[in-house]
Design a protein around this motif. Structure first.
Motif, short mmCIF file in Angstrom:
data_model
loop_
_atom_site.label_atom_id
_atom_site.label_comp_id
_atom_site.label_asym_id
_atom_site.label_seq_id
_atom_site.Cartn_x
_atom_site.Cartn_y
_atom_site.Cartn_z
N GLN A 52 0.82 -1.20 0.00
CA GLN A 52 0.00 0.00 0.00
C GLN A 52 0.87 1.26 0.00
N GLY A 53 0.55 2.18 -0.90
CA GLY A 53 1.28 3.43 -0.97
C GLY A 53 2.57 3.38 -1.76
N ALA A 54 2.93 2.20 -2.27
CA ALA A 54 4.18 2.08 -3.03
C ALA A 54 4.03 2.68 -4.42
N VAL A 55 5.13 3.19 -4.93
CA VAL A 55 5.20 3.74 -6.28
C VAL A 55 6.17 2.87 -7.07
N ILE A 56 5.75 2.47 -8.27
CA ILE A 56 6.60 1.63 -9.11
C ILE A 56 7.32 2.52 -10.12
N HIS A 57 8.65 2.41 -10.14
CA HIS A 57 9.48 3.10 -11.13
C HIS A 57 10.02 2.04 -12.07
N TYR A 58 10.12 2.36 -13.36
CA TYR A 58 10.53 1.35 -14.33
C TYR A 58 11.40 1.95 -15.42
N THR A 59 12.09 1.06 -16.14
CA THR A 59 12.84 1.44 -17.34
C THR A 59 12.59 0.40 -18.41
N VAL A 60 12.79 0.78 -19.65
CA VAL A 60 12.68 -0.15 -20.78
C VAL A 60 13.94 -0.09 -21.64
N ASP A 61 14.98 0.55 -21.11
CA ASP A 61 16.23 0.69 -21.87
C ASP A 61 17.37 -0.13 -21.28
N GLY A 62 17.05 -1.04 -20.36
CA GLY A 62 18.08 -1.91 -19.78
C GLY A 62 18.77 -1.34 -18.56
N THR A 63 18.51 -0.06 -18.24
CA THR A 63 19.13 0.52 -17.05
C THR A 63 18.36 0.13 -15.80
N THR A 64 19.03 0.23 -14.66
CA THR A 64 18.38 -0.09 -13.38
C THR A 64 17.54 1.11 -12.94
N PRO A 65 16.27 0.88 -12.64
CA PRO A 65 15.41 2.00 -12.25
C PRO A 65 15.77 2.53 -10.85
N ASN A 66 15.44 3.79 -10.64
CA ASN A 66 15.61 4.41 -9.33
C ASN A 66 14.47 5.41 -9.13
N GLU A 67 14.56 6.23 -8.09
CA GLU A 67 13.46 7.13 -7.77
C GLU A 67 13.23 8.22 -8.81
N THR A 68 14.17 8.41 -9.73
CA THR A 68 13.98 9.40 -10.78
C THR A 68 13.49 8.78 -12.09
N SER A 69 13.39 7.47 -12.14
CA SER A 69 12.88 6.78 -13.35
C SER A 69 11.39 7.04 -13.49
N PRO A 70 10.85 6.83 -14.69
CA PRO A 70 9.41 7.03 -14.89
C PRO A 70 8.58 6.24 -13.89
N VAL A 71 7.45 6.82 -13.50
CA VAL A 71 6.50 6.16 -12.59
C VAL A 71 5.48 5.40 -13.44
#
Length: 108
Positions: A52-71
């Motif tokens: 609950q309350g979690a935000v998913i960040h993702y990438t599609v370019d092979g990089t490791t996602p972090n808090e600045t990656s797209p939500v």
């Protein structure tokens, strides 16, 4: 912060004791609603979390996602049109970041 290991479903999951909250908790989690592998062009992939309350960040370019990656937004699934590797993490206040979920897709 104190860390311990407990038996998980099929592996050891890392739990953390938060002294301020006085409770054990586990890292935020995330999952795919379409299994990785070969899919038809146009397949829509949805990322989700039970934390609950979690935000998913993702990438599609092979990089490791972090808090600045797209939500990831549930109303805007990732559409598979060519081979792609999706990587995702879930972040939630009071939880350790999830492990990186990696899912590779090819188009049939």
């Amino acid at each position: 912060k104190l860390t311990a290991l407990f038996e998980g479903f099929n592996d050891l999951s890392k739990y953390t004791y938060n002294y301020d909250r006085g409770e054990w908790f586990y890292p935020a989690n995330r999952y795919l609603e379409v299994a990785a592998g070969e899919v038809a062009a146009g397949t829509k992939v949805t990322l989700a979390t039970t934390t609950q309350g979690a935000v998913i960040h993702y990438t599609v370019d092979g990089t490791t996602p972090n808090e600045t990656s797209p939500v990831f937004k549930a109303d805007d699934p990732i559409v598979i049109t060519a081979g792609v590797t999706i990587k995702a993490i879930a972040l939630a206040e009071g939880f350790d970041p999830s492990a990186v979920l990696t899912a590779a897709y090819t188009v049939a």
